[in-house]
Each structure stands twice: as C-alpha cells, then as structure tokens.
Scaffold this motif. Structure first.
Motif, PDB file in Angstrom:
ATOM      1  N   LEU A   1     -11.723  -0.204  -1.889  1.00  0.00           N
ATOM      2  CA  LEU A   1     -10.877  -0.698  -2.970  1.00  0.00           C
ATOM      3  C   LEU A   1     -11.129  -2.170  -3.266  1.00  0.00           C
TER       4      LEU A   1
ATOM      5  N   TRP B   1       1.422  16.929  -0.758  1.00  0.00           N
ATOM      6  CA  TRP B   1       2.406  17.140  -1.807  1.00  0.00           C
ATOM      7  C   TRP B   1       3.701  17.722  -1.268  1.00  0.00           C
TER       8      TRP B   1
ATOM      9  N   HIS C   1      -4.621  18.238   1.177  1.00  0.00           N
ATOM     10  CA  HIS C   1      -4.123  17.926  -0.165  1.00  0.00           C
ATOM     11  C   HIS C   1      -2.825  18.683  -0.443  1.00  0.00           C
TER      12      HIS C   1
ATOM     13  N   ARG D   1       0.771   7.921  -0.209  1.00  0.00           N
ATOM     14  CA  ARG D   1       0.142   9.079  -0.864  1.00  0.00           C
ATOM     15  C   ARG D   1      -1.190   8.691  -1.505  1.00  0.00           C
ATOM     16  N   LYS D   2      -1.222   7.550  -2.167  1.00  0.00           N
ATOM     17  CA  LYS D   2      -2.451   7.093  -2.817  1.00  0.00           C
ATOM     18  C   LYS D   2      -3.560   6.879  -1.786  1.00  0.00           C
ATOM     19  N   PHE D   3      -3.249   6.213  -0.699  1.00  0.00           N
ATOM     20  CA  PHE D   3      -4.254   5.929   0.319  1.00  0.00           C
ATOM     21  C   PHE D   3      -4.662   7.198   1.061  1.00  0.00           C
TER      22      PHE D   3
ATOM     23  N   HIS E   1       6.292  10.920  -0.013  1.00  0.00           N
ATOM     24  CA  HIS E   1       5.239  10.108  -0.615  1.00  0.00           C
ATOM     25  C   HIS E   1       5.109   8.741   0.041  1.00  0.00           C
TER      26      HIS E   1
ATOM     27  N   ARG F   1      -1.030   1.609 -10.928  1.00  0.00           N
ATOM     28  CA  ARG F   1      -0.566   2.899 -10.393  1.00  0.00           C
ATOM     29  C   ARG F   1      -0.035   2.702  -9.024  1.00  0.00           C
TER      30      ARG F   1
ATOM     31  N   GLU G   1       0.837  -1.199   0.000  1.00  0.00           N
ATOM     32  CA  GLU G   1       0.000   0.000   0.000  1.00  0.00           C
ATOM     33  C   GLU G   1       0.875   1.252   0.000  1.00  0.00           C
ATOM     34  N   HIS G   2       0.546   2.185  -0.869  1.00  0.00           N
ATOM     35  CA  HIS G   2       1.321   3.400  -1.034  1.00  0.00           C
ATOM     36  C   HIS G   2       0.675   4.521  -0.213  1.00  0.00           C
TER      37      HIS G   2
ATOM     38  N   LEU H   1      -4.787  10.250  -0.218  1.00  0.00           N
ATOM     39  CA  LEU H   1      -5.677  11.000  -1.098  1.00  0.00           C
ATOM     40  C   LEU H   1      -7.049  10.343  -1.205  1.00  0.00           C
ATOM     41  N   PHE H   2      -7.095   9.014  -1.303  1.00  0.00           N
ATOM     42  CA  PHE H   2      -8.385   8.314  -1.298  1.00  0.00           C
ATOM     43  C   PHE H   2      -9.145   8.628  -0.015  1.00  0.00           C
TER      44      PHE H   2
END
Length: 182
Positions: free
Chosen positions: A172, A96, A92, A71-73, A100, A182, A68-69, A75-76
């Motif tokens: 997910l 950034w 958000h 940044r991806k999680f 990450h 991704r 599990e990444h 943002l979700f």
C-alpha cells in the motif's frame, strides 16, 4: 445461369501457404554468449532492510494501527497470500460473517462446514481442508469462550498474520494514491 466468381476472404491456412517458413535461428549457446552481463549489486536500488521474522512470529496475529481497517486489510492479504483458491474462497466467505472491525465471528453465527460448503459450492471435505490451511497459515484462530452459556465452546476468529500485514503495508505504501477514500 452461373453465378459470378467472387473472391473469398483468405483463411489463416491460406495465408500460411503463401509465406515461406521462417529460417532457424542460431543455437541457444551462441545467443547467450552475446547477452550483456547481469546488473551488479550496485546497480539495483536498495530496499529498506526489514527484520526477518521467524515462522512463529510470521503467523502470529499482526497488530493493526488505529487508521487500518480489519476487513480491508484482510481482503488485501487474502488476495496476496498465494493460498489455494479454495482456502481464499472460504476465507472470503468467513470475513463477511465476521465483525468488520475485529474479525471475531459471533458464536451465534459460527458456521459449520456444511453451511460453508453450501455457501461456497465446495464439498465439506474441501471446506475442512481450506479451514485447516487458513488455520496453519495464521489467518484463522480458534478461541475458547470462558464465560456465558457457551463456556468451553471453540469459536473461530479471523486474524491477519504479522508477515502478511507487513507485506500489505509495504504494498500500500508503494501503490499510488487514487484519490478514492474507502
């Protein structure tokens, strides 16, 4: 010389004048009397039972698995959190600025309220409230540096609350795979 009479395109007002008004329907009491009964508990699909988290456990930082990444999680989770828009915007922006993979914000890049206000277009007061919302809901933690020239300084660290992490994983797992890696 006169111009020939041409037909014009009717307006919605012209069309409304041509149609008769709809007749009133029966009162709401009569309509509800003919509704079918609500589905029983047996008819609903059974969802797997998840342990109920206490408030303290729900906002505690969740543990990501190796695949599990962060940044991806993050943002979700921000999108699904239901937080006010200003808090999501500041979160958000912070994601950034953070690593990450871990969510840590470097002490050198630790943004002030003024910097975040300039970056997001909010006032400093709105940014302070958004930071407080992120902190109270478990998305932002402050850690105190123990060593180095900045020892004793508090720097923020982004985290994903355990309850939000469970929600993201459930979402997910139900989402069909699109084939995009991704």
């Amino acid at each position: 010389m006169t111009t020939p009479v041409t037909s014009r395109i009717p307006t919605p007002g012209d069309l409304a004048a041509l149609r008769p008004a709809p007749k009133p329907t029966a009162p709401a009491v009569q309509r509800t009397a003919h509704r079918p009964a609500a589905p029983t508990a047996e008819a609903k699909p059974k969802l797997p039972a998840r342990p109920r988290l206490s408030a303290e456990e729900a906002i505690a930082p969740g543990q990501l698995k190796t695949e599990e990444h962060f940044r991806k999680f993050f943002l979700f989770g921000l999108r699904r959190s239901g937080m006010p828009a200003h808090a999501r915007l500041v979160g958000h922006d912070l994601v950034w600025r953070a690593s990450h993979a871990t969510g840590r914000i470097s002490p050198n890049l630790n943004p002030s309220s003024e910097v975040l206000a300039h970056a997001t277009g909010l006032t400093t007061g709105q940014v302070d409230v958004a930071l407080q919302v992120l902190h109270t809901r478990g998305w932002l933690h402050h850690r105190v540096l123990q060593t180095g020239p900045r020892a004793g300084q508090s720097v923020p660290r982004l985290t994903i609350p355990a309850a939000a992490l469970e929600d993201i994983r459930a979402w997910l797992s139900q989402k069909p795979a699109t084939g995009l890696a991704r």
